[in-house]
Scaffold this active site. Structure first.
Site, short mmCIF file in Angstrom:
data_model
loop_
_atom_site.label_atom_id
_atom_site.label_comp_id
_atom_site.label_asym_id
_atom_site.label_seq_id
_atom_site.Cartn_x
_atom_site.Cartn_y
_atom_site.Cartn_z
N LYS A 72 0.82 -1.22 0.00
CA LYS A 72 0.00 0.00 0.00
C LYS A 72 0.85 1.26 0.00
O LYS A 72 1.55 1.54 0.97
CB LYS A 72 -0.91 0.04 1.24
CG LYS A 72 -1.96 1.15 1.10
CD LYS A 72 -2.63 1.49 2.41
CE LYS A 72 -2.06 2.73 3.06
NZ LYS A 72 -2.20 3.96 2.27
N GLU B 18 10.35 1.57 9.89
CA GLU B 18 11.28 2.67 9.59
C GLU B 18 10.51 3.94 9.89
O GLU B 18 9.58 4.28 9.17
CB GLU B 18 11.68 2.66 8.11
CG GLU B 18 12.32 1.38 7.63
CD GLU B 18 13.70 1.14 8.21
OE1 GLU B 18 14.22 2.03 8.93
OE2 GLU B 18 14.25 0.07 7.96
N CYS C 86 12.98 11.44 6.15
CA CYS C 86 13.06 10.97 7.53
C CYS C 86 14.45 11.21 8.12
O CYS C 86 14.58 11.47 9.31
CB CYS C 86 12.71 9.50 7.59
SG CYS C 86 13.60 8.51 6.40
N GLU D 222 9.86 15.84 15.41
CA GLU D 222 10.04 15.82 13.96
C GLU D 222 9.06 16.80 13.33
O GLU D 222 7.84 16.67 13.48
CB GLU D 222 9.78 14.41 13.43
CG GLU D 222 10.12 14.29 11.96
CD GLU D 222 9.92 12.88 11.43
OE1 GLU D 222 8.84 12.32 11.64
OE2 GLU D 222 10.84 12.36 10.79
P1 NAP Z 1 2.17 8.26 8.18
O1 NAP Z 1 1.02 9.12 8.41
O2 NAP Z 1 2.66 7.41 9.29
O3 NAP Z 1 1.79 7.35 6.91
C1 NAP Z 1 2.67 6.45 6.34
C2 NAP Z 1 1.89 5.38 5.62
O4 NAP Z 1 1.07 4.68 6.55
C3 NAP Z 1 0.94 5.89 4.56
O5 NAP Z 1 0.83 4.94 3.52
C4 NAP Z 1 -0.36 5.98 5.31
O6 NAP Z 1 -1.47 5.90 4.45
C5 NAP Z 1 -0.28 4.78 6.20
N1 NAP Z 1 -1.03 4.87 7.45
C6 NAP Z 1 -1.49 5.97 8.09
N2 NAP Z 1 -2.13 5.62 9.22
C7 NAP Z 1 -2.07 4.26 9.30
C8 NAP Z 1 -2.54 3.31 10.24
N3 NAP Z 1 -3.24 3.68 11.33
N4 NAP Z 1 -2.29 2.00 10.02
C9 NAP Z 1 -1.61 1.61 8.94
N5 NAP Z 1 -1.14 2.47 8.01
C10 NAP Z 1 -1.37 3.78 8.19
O7 NAP Z 1 3.44 9.04 7.70
P2 NAP Z 1 3.48 10.16 6.59
O8 NAP Z 1 2.98 11.40 7.21
O9 NAP Z 1 2.84 9.71 5.36
O10 NAP Z 1 5.05 10.18 6.31
C11 NAP Z 1 5.94 10.93 7.04
C12 NAP Z 1 6.58 10.13 8.16
O11 NAP Z 1 7.29 9.01 7.65
C13 NAP Z 1 7.62 10.93 8.88
O12 NAP Z 1 7.48 10.72 10.27
C14 NAP Z 1 8.94 10.37 8.41
O13 NAP Z 1 10.00 10.52 9.27
C15 NAP Z 1 8.58 8.95 8.19
N6 NAP Z 1 9.51 8.35 7.23
C16 NAP Z 1 10.41 7.44 7.68
C17 NAP Z 1 11.32 6.88 6.83
C18 NAP Z 1 12.31 5.89 7.32
O14 NAP Z 1 12.83 5.13 6.51
N7 NAP Z 1 12.61 5.83 8.59
C19 NAP Z 1 11.30 7.22 5.49
C20 NAP Z 1 10.38 8.15 5.06
C21 NAP Z 1 9.47 8.69 5.95
P3 NAP Z 1 -2.19 7.22 3.82
O15 NAP Z 1 -1.11 8.23 3.58
O16 NAP Z 1 -2.81 6.68 2.60
O17 NAP Z 1 -3.18 7.67 4.83
#
Ligand code: NAP
Ligand code: MG
Length: 515
Positions: A187, A263, A297, A398
């Site tokens: 997904k 991650e 990230c 963050e």
């Molecule tokens: P997010 O809200 O956690 O969403 C990430 C993914 O998870 C999206 O596909 C989202 O779907 C899905 N998701 C959201 N809520 C969920 C739930 N309750 N259960 C299962 N899946 C769920 O993060 P984001 O705002 O998109 O991305 C930014 C974050 O990612 C930052 O904190 C960043 O640091 C982190 N990040 C980490 C890495 C790493 O490798 N450590 C790399 C890149 C980003 P939808 O968007 O479709 O709602």
């Protein structure tokens, strides 16, 4: 957000389940827009829980009864290299799609992100050649036996990626899982799903994978993603996203003791040593911070500067930031594009307000740029706060936007302590002419990656992941591949005599037994 007139011919992307493209239940869809302009660029199927059930069932059946888990590793390696060929062939289209969908400057997607993703897929193809068995020493207690470890594929993997860095992220989820013989329900984020969907389309058109091996579901994370990870037929979860959602996923995985790799977020330091080559370090710190508008990230969001250099470094960071070009991600000159959404900009702006309240000095930025172009998308000026205290929230949480905190230190030991003093531990960079000194600092940093005289050092041969609340497990490299396998110990007994068997002393021999 203002939408331009809806183009009638925007692409519609369906779910991909058991080798077929299909509508979501009730033909539900959601809209995908370009962050830079709000223009509608695609409609995407929005899966229901019943759709997820079908996708998981397809992956389950492909794993339990299909050929992929038993396909020889060298054959899987060949197929992964073929997928890499497809990426290579379509690299420019993918780069443009990624730039439009994620608001990522096209220079970055064309010259870095997509070539890096290609390189990653090739490395995963090479790693797939690694045989799935590992030797062990002969063992002679209590009897002589030959032993080895067989690396079984884990099973059905639920993989979820965020919107930032979407295409490389898709590659580094799918590549290792496929290399090791798993089946997948995948997904992407609803905010930027298109490049990942493109990858699934290319794989489908190639006919390289057995039916059901790779399934794509799209839709809101809180519903679709959450249901996927809790599904009892899913064996492993690989999630990249926020620490907040990561915590939730671990809890959801607990009842079925699912394997989880996460991650998550970061608050990574860039540490300048007193002898840093500032001509390189200034640009390096800014690259570490403002690449993809700080929405990475491992972004270097906290810059630690020795007191002796502080004023000079701040002055140079500001002067150089003034030269960065904020603009349309599809323009080749653009250094920084818009943020992913207006909501994200509001979140970042709330942190800028907080930084001022906490007492930081705003050295540059902090506002929205002015001009017609900037009215169309969630643009935000690259922002630098100086005189930041590492304990403040702007230095601890963050922000995921273009906000750099510059923090002064007196002694190197203080810099290291402060660098480590967060709940995160994803990445870091150390800037010095003295490599030995830099390595010593690197060894004391509690994070999964440390770049010396460089930031964003993603390398598919290297394990990538976080210490502390930045995650669990590793992706990429051999370590990342092994996360997709269950090690199975196979013992081949060489003791021919009954009296030499393990059980000889435990089970009394029958009467009259001689040996
Ligand atoms: P997010 O809200 O956690 O969403 C990430 C993914 O998870 C999206 O596909 C989202 O779907 C899905 N998701 C959201 N809520 C969920 C739930 N309750 N259960 C299962 N899946 C769920 O993060 P984001 O705002 O998109 O991305 C930014 C974050 O990612 C930052 O904190 C960043 O640091 C982190 N990040 C980490 C890495 C790493 O490798 N450590 C790399 C890149 C980003 P939808 O968007 O479709 O709602
Ligand atoms: Mg989100």
């Amino acid at each position: 957000m203002t939408l331009e007139p809806v183009e009638s011919d925007v692409p519609y992307h369906r779910l991909y389940i058991n080798g077929e493209w299909c509508d979501a239940e009730g033909e539900r869809t959601f809209e995908v827009t370009e962050p830079a302009s709000g223009t509608l660029i695609a409609r995407v199927a929005s899966a229901s829980t019943a759709d997820v059930d079908r996708a998981v069932a397809a992956a389950r059946d492909a794993f339990d009864n299909g050929p992929w888990p038993h396909t020889p590793h060298y054959e899987r390696a060949r197929i992964i290299h073929k997928i890499a060929d497809l990426i290579e062939e379509h690299a420019f289209d993918i780069a443009e799609l990624e730039s439009r969908d994620g608001g990522v400057p096209i220079r970055k997607t064309t010259y870095n992100d997509i070539p890096l993703a290609l390189h990653m897929m090739r490395v995963f193809g090479d790693l797939a050649r690694r045989p799935p068995y590992e030797p062990m020493p002969w063992n002679d207690f209590p009897t002589l036996s030959w032993n080895f470890v067989w690396r079984d594929p884990f099973g059905v993997c639920a993989q979820i990626i965020p919107w930032n860095y979407a295409f490389p992220m898709a590659v580094w989820k799918l590549g290792p899982a496929l290399a090791t013989g798993n089946t997948i329900v995948f997904k992407p984020s609803s905010l930027a799903p298109l490049s990942a969907i493109r990858l699934v389309q290319l794989i489908d058109e190639s006919g390289l994978l057995p039916r059901g091996t790779l399934n794509l579901v799209t839709g809101p994370g809180g519903e679709v993603g959450e249901y996927m990870v809790g599904h009892p037929q899913v064996d492993k979860i690989a999630f990249t996203g926020s620490t907040e959602v990561g915590r939730k996923i671990m809890a959801i995985a607990a009842p079925h003791i699912k394997k989880v790799t996460l991650e998550l977020g970061g608050k990574s330091p860039s540490i300048l040593l007193p002898d840093a080559d500032l001509d390189k370090a200034i640009d390096g710190v800014l690259f570490g911070m403002f690449y993809h508008a700080g929405q990475l990230c491992e972004a270097g969001t906290r810059c630690f500067v020795p007191a002796t250099l502080y004023d000079e470094v701040v002055e140079r960071l500001v002067a150089r930031t003034r030269q960065l070009r904020l603009g349309d991600p599809l323009e080749l000159e653009t250094d920084i594009g818009p943020l992913i959404s207006f909501k994200q900009r509001e979140r970042v702006e709330s942190y800028i307000k907080l930084g001022r309240e906490e007492g930081a000095r705003l050295a540059i930025g902090g506002g929205r740029p002015v001009g017609e172009l900037y009215e169309r998308g969630p643009y935000l000026e690259p922002t630098i706060f100086t005189h930041v205290d590492n304990r403040w929230r702007i230095a601890q949480e963050e922000i995921f936007g273009p906000v750099l905190c510059v923090i002064r230190y007196e002694e190197l030991g203080d810099a290291i302590s402060m660098a480590n003093d967060t709940m995160y531990g994803l990445a870091a960079s150390v800037w010095s002419r003295d490599l030995q000194a830099a390595i010593e600092v690197a060894r004391r940093i509690r994070s999964g990656t440390v770049g010396i005289n460089e930031h964003h050092v993603l390398n598919p041969h290297a394990p990538f992941g976080g210490f502390k609340e930045s995650g669990i497990g590793r992706e990429m490299g051999v370590a990342g591949l092994l996360e997709y396998t269950e090690p199975k110990h196979i013992h081949v007994d060489f003791q021919q005599k009954r009296s030499g068997k393990i059980w000889w002393d435990a089970l009394l021999p029958p009467e009259n037994e001689h040996e």
